[in-house]
Design a protein around this motif. Sequence first.
Motif, mmCIF file in Angstrom:
data_model
loop_
_atom_site.group_PDB
_atom_site.id
_atom_site.type_symbol
_atom_site.label_atom_id
_atom_site.label_comp_id
_atom_site.label_asym_id
_atom_site.label_seq_id
_atom_site.Cartn_x
_atom_site.Cartn_y
_atom_site.Cartn_z
ATOM 1 N N THR A 213 0.814 -1.225 0.000
ATOM 2 C CA THR A 213 0.000 0.000 0.000
ATOM 3 C C THR A 213 0.842 1.267 0.000
ATOM 4 O OG1 THR A 213 -0.119 0.157 2.433
ATOM 5 C CG2 THR A 213 -1.779 -1.208 1.327
ATOM 6 N N ASP A 214 2.146 1.137 -0.139
ATOM 7 C CA ASP A 214 3.042 2.285 0.071
ATOM 8 C C ASP A 214 3.354 3.091 -1.183
ATOM 9 O OD1 ASP A 214 4.504 0.208 -1.057
ATOM 10 O OD2 ASP A 214 6.345 0.676 0.041
ATOM 11 N N ASP A 215 2.745 2.767 -2.309
ATOM 12 C CA ASP A 215 2.989 3.574 -3.508
ATOM 13 C C ASP A 215 2.511 5.010 -3.252
ATOM 14 O OD1 ASP A 215 1.911 4.805 -6.197
ATOM 15 O OD2 ASP A 215 3.366 3.268 -6.769
ATOM 16 N N PRO A 216 3.353 6.015 -3.517
ATOM 17 C CA PRO A 216 2.960 7.407 -3.229
ATOM 18 C C PRO A 216 1.651 7.825 -3.894
ATOM 19 C CG PRO A 216 5.306 7.290 -3.659
ATOM 20 C CD PRO A 216 4.756 5.923 -3.972
ATOM 21 N N ASP A 217 1.389 7.335 -5.099
ATOM 22 C CA ASP A 217 0.135 7.679 -5.769
ATOM 23 C C ASP A 217 -1.067 7.074 -5.033
ATOM 24 O OD1 ASP A 217 1.405 9.144 -7.715
ATOM 25 O OD2 ASP A 217 1.492 7.487 -9.152
ATOM 26 N N ASN A 218 -0.873 5.878 -4.506
ATOM 27 C CA ASN A 218 -1.943 5.229 -3.747
ATOM 28 C C ASN A 218 -2.225 6.012 -2.463
ATOM 29 O OD1 ASN A 218 -3.777 3.008 -3.139
ATOM 30 N ND2 ASN A 218 -2.307 2.418 -1.572
ATOM 31 N N ILE A 219 -1.160 6.407 -1.763
ATOM 32 C CA ILE A 219 -1.320 7.180 -0.534
ATOM 33 C C ILE A 219 -1.977 8.521 -0.834
ATOM 34 C CG2 ILE A 219 -0.109 8.254 1.408
ATOM 35 C CD1 ILE A 219 2.105 6.129 0.987
ATOM 36 N N ASP A 220 -1.545 9.161 -1.917
ATOM 37 C CA ASP A 220 -2.100 10.471 -2.254
ATOM 38 C C ASP A 220 -3.570 10.360 -2.649
ATOM 39 O OD1 ASP A 220 -1.680 13.345 -2.634
ATOM 40 O OD2 ASP A 220 -2.052 12.913 -4.748
ATOM 41 N N GLY A 221 -3.952 9.232 -3.228
ATOM 42 C CA GLY A 221 -5.362 9.034 -3.548
ATOM 43 C C GLY A 221 -6.222 9.023 -2.296
ATOM 44 N N VAL A 222 -5.759 8.300 -1.261
ATOM 45 C CA VAL A 222 -6.487 8.288 0.009
ATOM 46 C C VAL A 222 -6.513 9.697 0.599
ATOM 47 C CG1 VAL A 222 -6.545 7.370 2.359
ATOM 48 C CG2 VAL A 222 -5.878 5.875 0.472
ATOM 49 N N ALA A 223 -5.364 10.397 0.500
ATOM 50 C CA ALA A 223 -5.267 11.752 1.058
ATOM 51 C C ALA A 223 -6.210 12.720 0.346
ATOM 52 C CB ALA A 223 -3.825 12.247 0.963
ATOM 53 N N ARG A 224 -6.260 12.645 -0.991
ATOM 54 C CA ARG A 224 -7.145 13.540 -1.746
ATOM 55 C C ARG A 224 -8.606 13.299 -1.382
ATOM 56 N NH1 ARG A 224 -7.329 12.056 -6.555
ATOM 57 N NH2 ARG A 224 -5.636 10.561 -6.735
ATOM 58 N N PHE A 225 -8.954 12.023 -1.253
ATOM 59 C CA PHE A 225 -10.341 11.705 -0.910
ATOM 60 C C PHE A 225 -10.667 12.196 0.501
ATOM 61 C CE2 PHE A 225 -13.501 8.769 0.940
ATOM 62 C CZ PHE A 225 -14.566 9.045 0.096
ATOM 63 N N ALA A 226 -9.791 11.922 1.452
ATOM 64 C CA ALA A 226 -10.036 12.353 2.836
ATOM 65 C C ALA A 226 -10.146 13.874 2.922
ATOM 66 C CB ALA A 226 -8.930 11.834 3.746
ATOM 67 N N ALA A 227 -9.291 14.563 2.165
ATOM 68 C CA ALA A 227 -9.305 16.030 2.192
ATOM 69 C C ALA A 227 -10.560 16.605 1.543
ATOM 70 C CB ALA A 227 -8.058 16.574 1.497
ATOM 71 N N SER A 228 -11.212 15.822 0.691
ATOM 72 C CA SER A 228 -12.428 16.308 0.026
ATOM 73 C C SER A 228 -13.653 16.261 0.942
ATOM 74 C CB SER A 228 -12.716 15.473 -1.232
ATOM 75 O OG SER A 228 -13.226 14.180 -0.894
ATOM 76 N N LEU A 229 -13.509 15.591 2.097
ATOM 77 C CA LEU A 229 -14.612 15.450 3.040
ATOM 78 C C LEU A 229 -14.446 16.478 4.156
ATOM 79 C CD1 LEU A 229 -14.510 11.552 3.339
ATOM 80 C CD2 LEU A 229 -16.017 12.900 1.859
ATOM 81 N N ASN A 230 -15.528 17.140 4.524
ATOM 82 C CA ASN A 230 -15.407 18.195 5.536
ATOM 83 C C ASN A 230 -15.551 17.688 6.969
ATOM 84 O OD1 ASN A 230 -18.183 17.813 6.002
ATOM 85 N ND2 ASN A 230 -18.772 19.530 4.686
ATOM 86 N N ASN A 231 -15.652 16.355 7.128
ATOM 87 C CA ASN A 231 -15.837 15.798 8.475
ATOM 88 C C ASN A 231 -14.654 14.961 8.949
ATOM 89 O OD1 ASN A 231 -16.467 13.905 6.450
ATOM 90 N ND2 ASN A 231 -17.748 12.707 7.842
ATOM 91 N N VAL A 232 -13.566 14.948 8.180
ATOM 92 C CA VAL A 232 -12.375 14.189 8.581
ATOM 93 C C VAL A 232 -11.487 15.099 9.426
ATOM 94 C CG1 VAL A 232 -10.284 12.998 7.800
ATOM 95 C CG2 VAL A 232 -12.451 12.685 6.571
ATOM 96 N N SER A 233 -11.359 14.775 10.699
ATOM 97 C CA SER A 233 -10.581 15.616 11.609
ATOM 98 C C SER A 233 -9.171 15.100 11.828
ATOM 99 C CB SER A 233 -11.291 15.729 12.967
ATOM 100 O OG SER A 233 -11.450 14.452 13.566
ATOM 101 N N ARG A 234 -8.897 13.877 11.378
ATOM 102 C CA ARG A 234 -7.577 13.292 11.658
ATOM 103 C C ARG A 234 -7.352 12.085 10.760
ATOM 104 N NH1 ARG A 234 -5.810 11.096 17.740
ATOM 105 N NH2 ARG A 234 -5.036 9.078 17.084
ATOM 106 N N VAL A 235 -6.087 11.828 10.447
ATOM 107 C CA VAL A 235 -5.697 10.622 9.719
ATOM 108 C C VAL A 235 -4.636 9.898 10.537
ATOM 109 C CG1 VAL A 235 -4.654 9.665 7.630
ATOM 110 C CG2 VAL A 235 -6.192 11.638 7.464
ATOM 111 N N ASP A 236 -4.870 8.629 10.805
ATOM 112 C CA ASP A 236 -3.883 7.789 11.488
ATOM 113 C C ASP A 236 -3.149 6.958 10.447
ATOM 114 O OD1 ASP A 236 -4.818 8.754 13.869
ATOM 115 O OD2 ASP A 236 -5.926 6.947 14.426
#
Length: 283
Positions: A213-236
């Motif tokens: 799961t460590d491919d940078p594009d894969n990680i950035d995909g999760v990050a982009r999706f999480a950032a698109s939501l206004n209710n995500v207060s934290r990422v572990d």
Amino acid sequence: MTPRPPVPALSPEAGPGPAGTLTDLPCPVAVTPAAAVARRPVTGSVHSTDMSIGVDGPGSRFVAFLAGCPLSCLYCHNPDTRYLRNGTRMSADDLVADIARCATFLRAAGGGVTLSGGEPLLQPVFAGEVLHRCRRELGLHTALDTSGFLGPRASDALLADTDLVLLDIKSWDPETYTRVTGRDLRPTLEFARRLERLGREVWVRFVLVPGLTDDPDNIDGVARFAASLNNVSRVDVLPFHRLGAAKWEAMGIPFPLADTPPPTAEQVTAAREIFIARGLTTV
């Protein structure tokens, strides 16, 4: 790595079957008439309970691990919770009574109760009853640790009694997600958007596995999706570990990632920086 065999879909018609198959799981929705349910206690299959600090929600937490899970994650550290038969039948009354004994401490410690597993939404009636009573009767902060795959089983009432959802997004790339879990990514993303619409707070959880799961594009995909939501207060960002390997061995099953090393501190930092670059708070 050898391709994973397809995993059969959950079915309302699933009944008794060979041990270790998905027919060991219940129907998607309780079909017992409401009047009959009201006449008897709500029960569920509970694998174990524990206390934790900071990793399963804010403060000190009473964590109940419910048995049964529709996913078959390659890095699962609780494979002994995979089937409903891995738990002990317990009433919601008894579980809430156990939690009540710790309630004063949990409130003072800024904590609460977390339902984990396994997958709590495999038992939505039981989970909903426990969350409701913990929040409404005991005044405790409530959290639900879920993959989101069974999101449709969570009623709006259950989610209204959930202060925080710990949502495991195991990969952004659909093929990698299926390779990791044996399942489809779409239900998790749909559940995440539903949580946003309902205004439920979310902590996204992402397990960093070298070579998987460590491919940078894969990680950035999760990050982009999480950032698109206004209710995500934290990422572990959770580093992969092999602490559950002994459980796999005890069950007589080879651990699929026995030869996979944990990520280095530098790899974990690099993954966190990808989330931070998207404006997210990480730990």
